[in-house]
Design a protein around this motif. Sequence first.
Motif, PDB file in Angstrom:
ATOM      1  N   MET A   2       0.818  -1.215   0.000  1.00 56.62           N
ATOM      2  CA  MET A   2       0.000   0.000   0.000  1.00 56.62           C
ATOM      3  C   MET A   2       0.852   1.266   0.000  1.00 56.62           C
ATOM      4  SD  MET A   2      -3.352  -0.620  -0.054  1.00 56.62           S
ATOM      5  CE  MET A   2      -4.286   0.600   0.852  1.00 56.62           C
ATOM      6  N   TYR A   3       1.701   1.428   1.000  1.00 53.84           N
ATOM      7  CA  TYR A   3       2.508   2.647   1.122  1.00 53.84           C
ATOM      8  C   TYR A   3       3.979   2.274   1.337  1.00 53.84           C
ATOM      9  CZ  TYR A   3      -1.850   5.250   1.647  1.00 53.84           C
ATOM     10  OH  TYR A   3      -3.097   5.800   1.428  1.00 53.84           O
ATOM     11  N   PRO A  14      -6.117   6.360   6.949  1.00 50.64           N
ATOM     12  CA  PRO A  14      -6.817   5.122   6.605  1.00 50.64           C
ATOM     13  C   PRO A  14      -8.220   5.386   6.077  1.00 50.64           C
ATOM     14  CG  PRO A  14      -6.811   5.445   8.981  1.00 50.64           C
ATOM     15  CD  PRO A  14      -5.933   6.519   8.398  1.00 50.64           C
ATOM     16  N   PHE A  73      -0.194   8.042   6.521  1.00 51.08           N
ATOM     17  CA  PHE A  73      -1.339   8.064   5.607  1.00 51.08           C
ATOM     18  C   PHE A  73      -2.625   8.122   6.417  1.00 51.08           C
ATOM     19  CE2 PHE A  73      -0.388   3.604   6.430  1.00 51.08           C
ATOM     20  CZ  PHE A  73      -1.638   3.044   6.663  1.00 51.08           C
ATOM     21  N   ARG A 114      -5.485   3.145  -3.751  1.00 54.01           N
ATOM     22  CA  ARG A 114      -4.338   2.256  -3.683  1.00 54.01           C
ATOM     23  C   ARG A 114      -4.777   0.793  -3.511  1.00 54.01           C
ATOM     24  NH1 ARG A 114       0.823   4.768  -2.096  1.00 54.01           N
ATOM     25  NH2 ARG A 114       0.572   7.026  -2.190  1.00 54.01           N
ATOM     26  N   LYS A 115      -5.799   0.591  -2.694  1.00 54.14           N
ATOM     27  CA  LYS A 115      -6.299  -0.766  -2.508  1.00 54.14           C
ATOM     28  C   LYS A 115      -6.812  -1.349  -3.824  1.00 54.14           C
ATOM     29  CE  LYS A 115      -9.828  -3.434  -0.033  1.00 54.14           C
ATOM     30  NZ  LYS A 115     -10.878  -3.430   1.020  1.00 54.14           N
ATOM     31  N   TRP A 146      -6.361   6.019   0.069  1.00 51.85           N
ATOM     32  CA  TRP A 146      -6.233   4.644   0.564  1.00 51.85           C
ATOM     33  C   TRP A 146      -7.084   3.696  -0.283  1.00 51.85           C
ATOM     34  CZ3 TRP A 146      -9.310   0.751   2.446  1.00 51.85           C
ATOM     35  CH2 TRP A 146      -8.692  -0.240   3.200  1.00 51.85           C
TER      36      TRP A 146
END
Length: 252
Positions: A163-164, A205, A203, A213-214, A210
């Motif tokens: 994710m990050y 949530p 970041f 990106r998911k 978010w």
Amino acid sequence: MKSKFLSCLMLLAFCACKTDKKTKTENTKGAKMTATAKADEWIPLFDGTSTVGWRAFRGTTLPQRWVIKDSMLTFDTEMELEKEEKGNNSIVYGAEMFDNFELYVEWMVSEGGNSGIHYHLQEVSEYMSVIAPEYQMLDDLKWEEINNTKLEAWQKTGADYAMYAPDERVKIVKPAMQWNTTRIIFTPQKVEHWLNGVKLLEFTPWSEDWERRKKESKWKDHPKYGTFKTGYIAIQDHNSPLWFKNIKIKKL
């Protein structure tokens, strides 16, 4: 004379009422301060003396290879087992679930070692990774060479896995067999990943970023990933020797 006497009584009553009100206010403030202090206290998850609270992921007992050696929670890959165990050796602190928290962990991996810390884990799948976010722990300096594979930044130590990515410009990662310190701070407003005293990323949530990106990551086909707002703290097993100490958490 009678008038003066009544005036004195009224004055005394007023002063007593004011003092009582002040005392109640101070007591209320004191109670709030005590509650805040309690909420901000460190809770030991592993203190070097006991594995109470820890068990296998989706299990009831601690896998045999997880033992205490020299006050360290150790995953011993060379240990001779009394009997073979089914499933993997990932473990959870099953005594309590946590929502908003600050987690502190000291950890060490072997050359080519790989592990991770999961949080907000619910045991609704046989795979932890498709449910709970992971703070990646890896031998960044030797893993690629040993496995002859190139890693992406989001796969390396300190990442919110897949994710990050951590900020490599500031990251200080120790070689295998040296101790690293990790902090994970989670609130609905901001998540922070720290390594060896340096913040690597932050970041929000469940934000638009978010969610995007998911949808663009390996979690796009796993709708439950990262959706739980409370859950267990867990340590991932990738069949490499691991050492942990001083695992503790604060509720925020």
